[in-house]
Design a protein around this motif. Structure first.
Motif, PDB file in Angstrom:
ATOM      1  N   UNK A   1      19.565  11.752  12.912  1.00 14.30           N
ATOM      2  CA  UNK A   1      20.289  12.910  13.434  1.00 14.30           C
ATOM      3  C   UNK A   1      21.307  13.413  12.451  1.00 14.30           C
ATOM      4  N   UNK A   2      22.180  14.274  12.963  1.00 15.42           N
ATOM      5  CA  UNK A   2      23.257  14.859  12.167  1.00 15.42           C
ATOM      6  C   UNK A   2      24.549  14.100  12.461  1.00 15.42           C
ATOM      7  N   UNK A   3      25.238  13.694  11.418  1.00 12.29           N
ATOM      8  CA  UNK A   3      26.478  12.946  11.584  1.00 12.29           C
ATOM      9  C   UNK A   3      27.461  13.386  10.503  1.00 12.29           C
ATOM     10  N   UNK A   4      28.735  13.347  10.836  1.00 12.55           N
ATOM     11  CA  UNK A   4      29.756  13.726   9.863  1.00 12.55           C
ATOM     12  C   UNK A   4      29.991  12.605   8.854  1.00 12.55           C
ATOM     13  N   UNK A   5      30.458  12.934   7.676  1.00 14.16           N
ATOM     14  CA  UNK A   5      30.819  11.885   6.705  1.00 14.16           C
ATOM     15  C   UNK A   5      31.790  10.886   7.329  1.00 14.16           C
ATOM     16  N   UNK A   6      31.534   9.614   7.067  1.00 18.24           N
ATOM     17  CA  UNK A   6      32.343   8.554   7.661  1.00 18.24           C
ATOM     18  C   UNK A   6      31.815   8.047   8.982  1.00 18.24           C
ATOM     19  N   UNK A   7      30.841   8.742   9.546  1.00 27.38           N
ATOM     20  CA  UNK A   7      30.285   8.360  10.835  1.00 27.38           C
ATOM     21  C   UNK A   7      29.241   7.267  10.725  1.00 27.38           C
ATOM     22  N   UNK A   8      28.638   6.965  11.882  1.00 25.28           N
ATOM     23  CA  UNK A   8      27.654   5.884  11.962  1.00 25.28           C
ATOM     24  C   UNK A   8      26.404   6.338  12.697  1.00 25.28           C
ATOM     25  N   UNK A   9      25.319   5.704  12.368  1.00 24.69           N
ATOM     26  CA  UNK A   9      24.050   5.875  13.076  1.00 24.69           C
ATOM     27  C   UNK A   9      23.334   4.531  13.089  1.00 24.69           C
ATOM     28  N   UNK A  10      22.513   4.329  14.102  1.00 27.00           N
ATOM     29  CA  UNK A  10      21.640   3.165  14.123  1.00 27.00           C
ATOM     30  C   UNK A  10      20.206   3.630  14.243  1.00 27.00           C
ATOM     31  N   UNK A  11      19.407   3.289  13.254  1.00 23.31           N
ATOM     32  CA  UNK A  11      17.987   3.606  13.274  1.00 23.31           C
ATOM     33  C   UNK A  11      17.213   2.424  13.843  1.00 23.31           C
ATOM     34  N   UNK A  12      16.128   2.744  14.524  1.00 21.13           N
ATOM     35  CA  UNK A  12      15.254   1.723  15.076  1.00 21.13           C
ATOM     36  C   UNK A  12      13.854   1.890  14.504  1.00 21.13           C
ATOM     37  N   UNK A  13      13.177   0.770  14.340  1.00 19.61           N
ATOM     38  CA  UNK A  13      11.793   0.766  13.885  1.00 19.61           C
ATOM     39  C   UNK A  13      11.025  -0.138  14.839  1.00 19.61           C
TER      40      UNK A  13
END
Length: 123
Positions: A10-22
């Motif tokens: 997705x779209x996230x701001x600098x410094x942010x977090x995301x969790x990807x799943x496989x």
């Protein structure tokens, strides 16, 4: 049918977090080497982090201390936790699986690939 499906981009701001799943179907991830790779526009696909069947983990220097790969055997899923995201992390992220891999994070060693998920880091 062997299949890998990524999600969580997705779209996230600098410094942010995301969790990807496989998530895998048709095989058991716990017995395989799993890699997360990414490809930015105009660039080659590069290894981000990979985990061997024995639990050995390799990280690209650019993501060390920010990204973490984990495996959930019960869910047959591998995750990529991405923290302190930077604009240069923007890319399509792919997971891949293979039985015997050496070197661990060499994309040419992997046969099974997901379709990819877009990660965009922007303000």
């Amino acid at each position: 049918q062997v299949q890998l499906v990524e999600s969580g981009g997705g779209l996230v701001q600098p410094g942010g977090s995301l969790r990807l799943s496989c998530a895998a179907s048709g095989f058991t991830l716990d017995y395989l080497a799993i890699g997360w790779f990414r490809q930015a526009p105009g660039k080659e696909r590069e290894g981000v982090t990979c985990i061997s069947s024995t639990g050995y983990i390799d990280y690209a220097d650019s993501v060390k201390g920010r990204f973490t790969i984990t495996r959930d055997a019960a869910k047959n899923t591998v995750y990529l936790q991405m923290n302190s995201l930077k604009r240069e992390d923007t890319a399509v992220y792919y997971c891949a699986a293979e039985e015997n891999v050496n070197p661990l994070c060499d994309r040419r060693e992997y046969e099974y690939w997901g379709q990819g998920t877009q990660v965009t880091v922007s303000s």
